[in-house]
Design a protein around this motif. Structure first.
Motif, PDB file in Angstrom:
ATOM      1  N   MET A  73       0.833  -1.197   0.000  1.00 40.56           N
ATOM      2  CA  MET A  73       0.000   0.000   0.000  1.00 40.56           C
ATOM      3  C   MET A  73       0.873   1.254   0.000  1.00 40.56           C
ATOM      4  O   MET A  73       0.597   2.208  -0.719  1.00 40.56           O
ATOM      5  CB  MET A  73      -0.926   0.022   1.209  1.00 40.56           C
ATOM      6  CG  MET A  73      -1.858   1.240   1.227  1.00 40.56           C
ATOM      7  SD  MET A  73      -2.797   1.419   2.752  1.00 40.56           S
ATOM      8  CE  MET A  73      -1.529   2.082   3.847  1.00 40.56           C
ATOM      9  N   ILE A  74       1.939   1.254   0.809  1.00 43.06           N
ATOM     10  CA  ILE A  74       2.810   2.426   0.890  1.00 43.06           C
ATOM     11  C   ILE A  74       3.453   2.698  -0.461  1.00 43.06           C
ATOM     12  O   ILE A  74       3.458   3.832  -0.953  1.00 43.06           O
ATOM     13  CB  ILE A  74       3.889   2.231   1.973  1.00 43.06           C
ATOM     14  CG1 ILE A  74       3.256   1.961   3.330  1.00 43.06           C
ATOM     15  CG2 ILE A  74       4.791   3.459   2.049  1.00 43.06           C
ATOM     16  CD1 ILE A  74       4.258   1.603   4.412  1.00 43.06           C
ATOM     17  N   THR A 107      10.579  -0.794   7.027  1.00 43.46           N
ATOM     18  CA  THR A 107       9.607  -1.005   5.959  1.00 43.46           C
ATOM     19  C   THR A 107       9.633   0.154   4.976  1.00 43.46           C
ATOM     20  O   THR A 107       9.639  -0.044   3.752  1.00 43.46           O
ATOM     21  CB  THR A 107       8.187  -1.160   6.540  1.00 43.46           C
ATOM     22  OG1 THR A 107       8.153  -2.301   7.386  1.00 43.46           O
ATOM     23  CG2 THR A 107       7.164  -1.323   5.425  1.00 43.46           C
ATOM     24  N   CYS A 163       4.096   2.221  10.506  1.00 40.03           N
ATOM     25  CA  CYS A 163       4.929   1.057  10.253  1.00 40.03           C
ATOM     26  C   CYS A 163       6.356   1.344  10.699  1.00 40.03           C
ATOM     27  O   CYS A 163       6.665   2.444  11.169  1.00 40.03           O
ATOM     28  CB  CYS A 163       4.910   0.684   8.766  1.00 40.03           C
ATOM     29  SG  CYS A 163       5.584   1.965   7.702  1.00 40.03           S
ATOM     30  N   SER A 188       2.527   1.720  -3.551  1.00 40.53           N
ATOM     31  CA  SER A 188       1.577   2.121  -4.591  1.00 40.53           C
ATOM     32  C   SER A 188       1.082   3.554  -4.372  1.00 40.53           C
ATOM     33  O   SER A 188       0.873   4.301  -5.333  1.00 40.53           O
ATOM     34  CB  SER A 188       0.391   1.156  -4.634  1.00 40.53           C
ATOM     35  OG  SER A 188      -0.293   1.132  -3.400  1.00 40.53           O
ATOM     36  N   GLU A 189       0.915   3.948  -3.112  1.00 38.33           N
ATOM     37  CA  GLU A 189       0.421   5.298  -2.835  1.00 38.33           C
ATOM     38  C   GLU A 189       1.467   6.346  -3.179  1.00 38.33           C
ATOM     39  O   GLU A 189       1.151   7.355  -3.824  1.00 38.33           O
ATOM     40  CB  GLU A 189       0.028   5.426  -1.358  1.00 38.33           C
ATOM     41  CG  GLU A 189      -0.595   6.781  -1.037  1.00 38.33           C
ATOM     42  CD  GLU A 189      -1.172   6.842   0.361  1.00 38.33           C
ATOM     43  OE1 GLU A 189      -1.006   7.889   1.020  1.00 38.33           O
ATOM     44  OE2 GLU A 189      -1.794   5.847   0.798  1.00 38.33           O
ATOM     45  N   TYR A 219       2.347   6.206   8.228  1.00 39.45           N
ATOM     46  CA  TYR A 219       1.740   4.942   7.823  1.00 39.45           C
ATOM     47  C   TYR A 219       1.646   3.925   8.957  1.00 39.45           C
ATOM     48  O   TYR A 219       1.092   2.839   8.767  1.00 39.45           O
ATOM     49  CB  TYR A 219       2.531   4.336   6.658  1.00 39.45           C
ATOM     50  CG  TYR A 219       2.335   5.080   5.353  1.00 39.45           C
ATOM     51  CD1 TYR A 219       1.143   4.976   4.640  1.00 39.45           C
ATOM     52  CD2 TYR A 219       3.340   5.889   4.833  1.00 39.45           C
ATOM     53  CE1 TYR A 219       0.965   5.661   3.450  1.00 39.45           C
ATOM     54  CE2 TYR A 219       3.166   6.570   3.646  1.00 39.45           C
ATOM     55  CZ  TYR A 219       1.978   6.457   2.954  1.00 39.45           C
ATOM     56  OH  TYR A 219       1.797   7.143   1.775  1.00 39.45           O
TER      57      TYR A 219
END
Length: 228
Positions: free
Chosen positions: A1-2, A37, A33, A4-5, A31
Motif C-alpha cells: 500500500m505504501i 519497511t 509502520c 503504490s500510494e 503509515y
C-alpha cells in the motif's frame, strides 16, 4: 500500500520532479509502520528510477521518463501530456508516390499501391521528443491522401479513422544518424530507443512507423498475466 500510494503521487504529478519526499521517520509515523519497511519502499522507488536518494539531504522525485506500453497502440501526444509538459508537432516532409521495394518489404505488400511517406518531429516542453518516420498504405486508407498532416499528427489520425485488427511492435537500440541527431538535437551516434510498428486492418497492411527517442528519456513497459 505504501509503495503504490507514493508511486501514484509521483506519477500523477502531485509530487512533481524535484519534490523532496518526507523523511523516512515521518513516513513511518504517517503509515504506522517501521522505518525499515519505509526504507525498503524507498529502495524500490529508487530502483524504478522514480526518486533519487541523497544522504542527509533526503529523497527527491526524479524527472519522469515517458512510458510506452509495449502491447498497446499509443499516441505520442498522450505520452507527452502524461509528463505534464506541453505538446508540439511539426511535419518535416510529406511525399505521395507509388510504393517501392522498401515499402513492400516493410509492409509485406503483395501488389503495388499508392503510398504516403511522412517525416515528423514531436516536441515536449519545447524540446525534441521523438522523430516519426511513417509510411501509410493509401490503397487501404485512401482518406489519408486528403488528410492535412501539417495540422494533425498521423498516428492519432489513423487510430481515430481506421479500425485495426492486428499490430506488431519491434524494439531496438540504435545510434543516431546525422539526420536523426539533427532533429533530436543530440550528438551524432548517441544512443536512441527505436520502436517500429506495423498495423493491419481487415483490408490489409495499414501503416509502418519508426519512432526514434533519445535513449535517456524513454522507457517501455509491458504487463503480463500467467497463461490459464
Amino acid at each position: 500500500m505504501i509503495l503504490s500510494e507514493i508511486e501514484g503521487r509521483i506519477m500523477s504529478g502531485e509530487w512533481p520532479p524535484g519534490f523532496r519526499l518526507p523523511f523516512e521517520v515521518d513516513l513511518a509515523q504517517h503509515y504506522g509502520c517501521s522505518r525499515m519497511t519505509v526504507n525498503k519502499v524507498m529502495t524500490q522507488l529508487a530502483k524504478a528510477g522514480l526518486i533519487e536518494r541523497h544522504r542527509k539531504a533526503g529523497s527527491f522525485v526524479t524527472r519522469p521518463r515517458a512510458q510506452s506500453a509495449v502491447l498497446e497502440l499509443h499516441d505520442i501526444e498522450t505520452e507527452v501530456k502524461s509528463l505534464g509538459q506541453p505538446y508540439g508537432y511539426r511535419l518535416v516532409s510529406e511525399k505521395k508516390r507509388p510504393s517501392n521495394t522498401e515499402d513492400r518489404r516493410l509492409l509485406e505488400l503483395t501488389q503495388a499501391t499508392p503510398m504516403i511517406e511522412l517525416l515528423a518531429l514531436h516536441h515536449a516542453g519545447g524540446k525534441s521528443f521523438c522523430v516519426e518516420e511513417r509510411r501509410i498504405n493509401a490503397g487501404v486508407v485512401p482518406e489519408a491522401i486528403e488528410a492535412d498532416f501539417t495540422v494533425e499528427p498521423p498516428g492519432g489520425w489513423l487510430i481515430a479513422q481506421v479500425p485495426w485488427s492486428a499490430a506488431e511492435n519491434r524494439i531496438q537500440a540504435m545510434s543516431a544518424t546525422a539526420e536523426i541527431a539533427r532533429l533530436l538535437n543530440q550528438p551524432k551516434g548517441s544512443a536512441c530507443l527505436v520502436v517500429e510498428r506495423r498495423t493491419w486492418s481487415h483490408a490489409g497492411p495499414v501503416t509502418f512507423v519508426r519512432l526514434t527517442y533519445p535513449g535517456d528519456s524513454h522507457m517501455l513497459v509491458a504487463r503480463f498475466a500467467p497463461a490459464t
